[in-house]
Design a protein around this motif. Structure first.
Motif, short mmCIF file in Angstrom:
data_model
loop_
_atom_site.label_atom_id
_atom_site.label_comp_id
_atom_site.label_asym_id
_atom_site.label_seq_id
_atom_site.Cartn_x
_atom_site.Cartn_y
_atom_site.Cartn_z
N HIS A 1 0.83 -1.20 0.00
CA HIS A 1 0.00 0.00 0.00
C HIS A 1 0.87 1.25 0.00
CE1 HIS A 1 -2.67 3.06 1.93
NE2 HIS A 1 -3.48 2.60 1.01
N ARG A 2 1.91 1.27 0.82
CA ARG A 2 2.81 2.42 0.90
C ARG A 2 3.60 2.60 -0.39
NH1 ARG A 2 7.76 1.93 1.63
NH2 ARG A 2 7.64 -0.06 2.72
N ILE A 3 4.18 1.52 -0.91
CA ILE A 3 5.00 1.57 -2.11
C ILE A 3 4.19 2.04 -3.32
CG2 ILE A 3 6.22 0.12 -3.80
CD1 ILE A 3 7.04 -1.65 -1.33
N PHE A 4 2.95 1.56 -3.41
CA PHE A 4 2.13 1.85 -4.58
C PHE A 4 1.35 3.15 -4.45
CE2 PHE A 4 2.02 -3.02 -4.80
CZ PHE A 4 3.31 -3.05 -5.32
N ASP A 5 1.54 3.87 -3.33
CA ASP A 5 0.90 5.16 -3.16
C ASP A 5 1.77 6.24 -3.80
OD1 ASP A 5 -1.03 6.94 -2.34
OD2 ASP A 5 -0.11 7.27 -0.37
N ASP A 6 2.03 6.03 -5.09
CA ASP A 6 2.90 6.91 -5.87
C ASP A 6 2.33 6.96 -7.28
OD1 ASP A 6 4.94 7.73 -7.72
OD2 ASP A 6 6.49 7.17 -6.29
N PRO A 7 1.93 8.14 -7.74
CA PRO A 7 1.33 8.23 -9.08
C PRO A 7 2.21 7.70 -10.20
CG PRO A 7 1.16 10.34 -7.92
CD PRO A 7 1.99 9.44 -7.07
N ASP A 8 3.54 7.83 -10.07
CA ASP A 8 4.44 7.30 -11.09
C ASP A 8 4.37 5.78 -11.13
OD1 ASP A 8 5.32 9.80 -11.90
OD2 ASP A 8 7.09 9.76 -10.59
N VAL A 9 4.38 5.14 -9.97
CA VAL A 9 4.30 3.68 -9.90
C VAL A 9 2.97 3.19 -10.46
CG1 VAL A 9 4.24 1.70 -8.31
CG2 VAL A 9 5.91 3.54 -7.96
N MET A 10 1.92 3.94 -10.21
CA MET A 10 0.57 3.50 -10.59
C MET A 10 0.10 4.07 -11.93
SD MET A 10 -0.06 1.43 -8.24
CE MET A 10 -1.79 1.09 -8.50
N GLU A 11 1.00 4.70 -12.68
CA GLU A 11 0.63 5.34 -13.95
C GLU A 11 -0.14 4.40 -14.87
OE1 GLU A 11 2.67 7.51 -17.83
OE2 GLU A 11 3.95 6.79 -16.21
N PHE A 12 0.26 3.15 -14.97
CA PHE A 12 -0.39 2.21 -15.88
C PHE A 12 -1.31 1.24 -15.15
CE2 PHE A 12 3.76 3.40 -17.71
CZ PHE A 12 3.28 4.13 -18.80
N HIS A 13 -1.62 1.57 -13.88
CA HIS A 13 -2.47 0.71 -13.06
C HIS A 13 -3.56 1.52 -12.37
CE1 HIS A 13 0.57 -2.35 -13.67
NE2 HIS A 13 1.47 -1.45 -13.33
N ARG B 1 14.31 -5.32 2.50
CA ARG B 1 13.16 -4.41 2.48
C ARG B 1 12.23 -4.77 1.33
NH1 ARG B 1 16.88 0.77 2.40
NH2 ARG B 1 17.27 -0.34 0.49
N ALA B 2 10.93 -4.72 1.60
CA ALA B 2 9.93 -4.92 0.55
C ALA B 2 10.02 -3.75 -0.42
CB ALA B 2 8.54 -5.02 1.15
N ILE B 3 10.13 -4.08 -1.73
CA ILE B 3 10.26 -3.03 -2.74
C ILE B 3 9.22 -3.18 -3.86
CG2 ILE B 3 12.69 -2.61 -2.29
CD1 ILE B 3 13.34 -4.32 -4.79
N GLY B 4 8.30 -4.13 -3.71
CA GLY B 4 7.27 -4.34 -4.72
C GLY B 4 6.87 -5.78 -4.78
N GLU C 1 -4.83 -18.18 -19.47
CA GLU C 1 -3.37 -18.24 -19.49
C GLU C 1 -2.80 -17.66 -18.20
OE1 GLU C 1 -1.21 -17.84 -23.14
OE2 GLU C 1 -3.03 -17.12 -24.13
N ILE C 2 -1.54 -17.99 -17.94
CA ILE C 2 -0.86 -17.49 -16.75
C ILE C 2 -0.10 -16.23 -17.13
CG2 ILE C 2 0.87 -17.99 -14.98
CD1 ILE C 2 -1.70 -19.69 -14.76
N GLU C 3 -0.40 -15.15 -16.41
CA GLU C 3 0.25 -13.86 -16.66
C GLU C 3 1.33 -13.62 -15.62
OE1 GLU C 3 -0.72 -9.10 -16.89
OE2 GLU C 3 -1.80 -10.35 -15.45
N ILE C 4 2.49 -13.19 -16.08
CA ILE C 4 3.51 -12.71 -15.14
C ILE C 4 3.41 -11.19 -15.10
CG2 ILE C 4 5.03 -14.69 -15.51
CD1 ILE C 4 6.91 -12.75 -17.05
N GLY C 5 3.75 -10.65 -13.94
CA GLY C 5 3.66 -9.21 -13.78
C GLY C 5 4.56 -8.74 -12.66
N TRP C 6 4.66 -7.43 -12.54
CA TRP C 6 5.54 -6.82 -11.56
C TRP C 6 5.10 -5.41 -11.29
CZ3 TRP C 6 7.23 -9.15 -16.11
CH2 TRP C 6 7.28 -8.31 -17.23
N ARG C 7 5.47 -4.94 -10.12
CA ARG C 7 5.27 -3.54 -9.74
C ARG C 7 6.36 -3.21 -8.74
NH1 ARG C 7 -0.66 -2.26 -8.11
NH2 ARG C 7 -0.95 -3.39 -10.07
N LEU C 8 7.05 -2.09 -8.93
CA LEU C 8 8.25 -1.79 -8.18
C LEU C 8 8.23 -0.37 -7.64
CD1 LEU C 8 11.15 -2.88 -7.50
CD2 LEU C 8 11.89 -1.81 -9.64
N ALA C 9 8.77 -0.20 -6.42
CA ALA C 9 8.90 1.13 -5.82
C ALA C 9 9.73 2.03 -6.73
CB ALA C 9 9.58 1.01 -4.45
#
Length: 168
Positions: free
Chosen positions: A22-34, A71-74, A90-98
């Motif tokens: 929640h903290r890491i993803f509370d960033d408009p840049d990180v969430m731009e495509f989400h 440290r948790a980074i995503g 199908e199985i999707e791989i994905g990622w989201r990073l601080a």
């Protein structure tokens, strides 16, 4: 020039990881495509609990990504594609990073571990669904050896996207 990838560790998400995500993803840049912003904490609490169940049942999930200091980074991992459009079944791989870890190879290193783990779990092929404007994620799919399989329009946003595939 190939640089060494960072040491990244994956773990099944803990209850505490819901707060970190929640903290890491509370960033408009990180969430731009989400969707542009982080979800409510309760969404991450449910998501981390679901990931623990999924890992126990299938041997893979969306794992918490940890940097060299633990440290948790995503997150990165794999899930069945959840929507009625696109690569259903199908199985999707994905990622989201601080944001402060971008451009250092963490996602590539973690996604490579994801591919090894889903292969070991018996998955024969994966997809990655990527917004067509997300150049960083497109670059990761290329580094993983994925190939563009199709272009689509996302129903909710009307934006173009790409479906990348990789046979394991």
């Amino acid at each position: 020039m190939n640089r060494a990838l960072p040491d990244v560790r994956l773990r099944v998400p803990t209850d505490e990881d819901a707060f970190a995500w929640h903290r890491i993803f509370d960033d408009p840049d990180v969430m731009e495509f989400h969707g542009g912003r982080s979800a409510e904490l309760s969404v991450y609490e449910e998501l981390t609990a679901r990931q623990r169940r999924h890992d126990a049942e299938h041997g893979f999930c969306l794992w918490t990504m940890l940097d060299e200091e633990g440290r948790a980074i995503g997150f990165t991992g794999a899930q069945p594609w959840p929507r009625e459009w696109g690569p259903t079944g199908e199985i999707e791989i994905g990622w989201r990073l601080a944001r402060d870890h971008w451009g250092k190879g963490y996602v590539t290193a973690a996604a490579a571990q994801t591919l090894e783990r889903v292969r070991a779990a018996g998955v024969g092929r994966v997809v990655a669904m990527v917004d067509a404007r997300n150049e960083r994620s497109i670059a990761v799919t290329r580094r993983l050896g994925m190939e563009l399989a199709e272009t689509f329009t996302t129903p909710a946003s009307g934006r173009p996207g790409h479906c990348y595939r990789l046979n394991l």
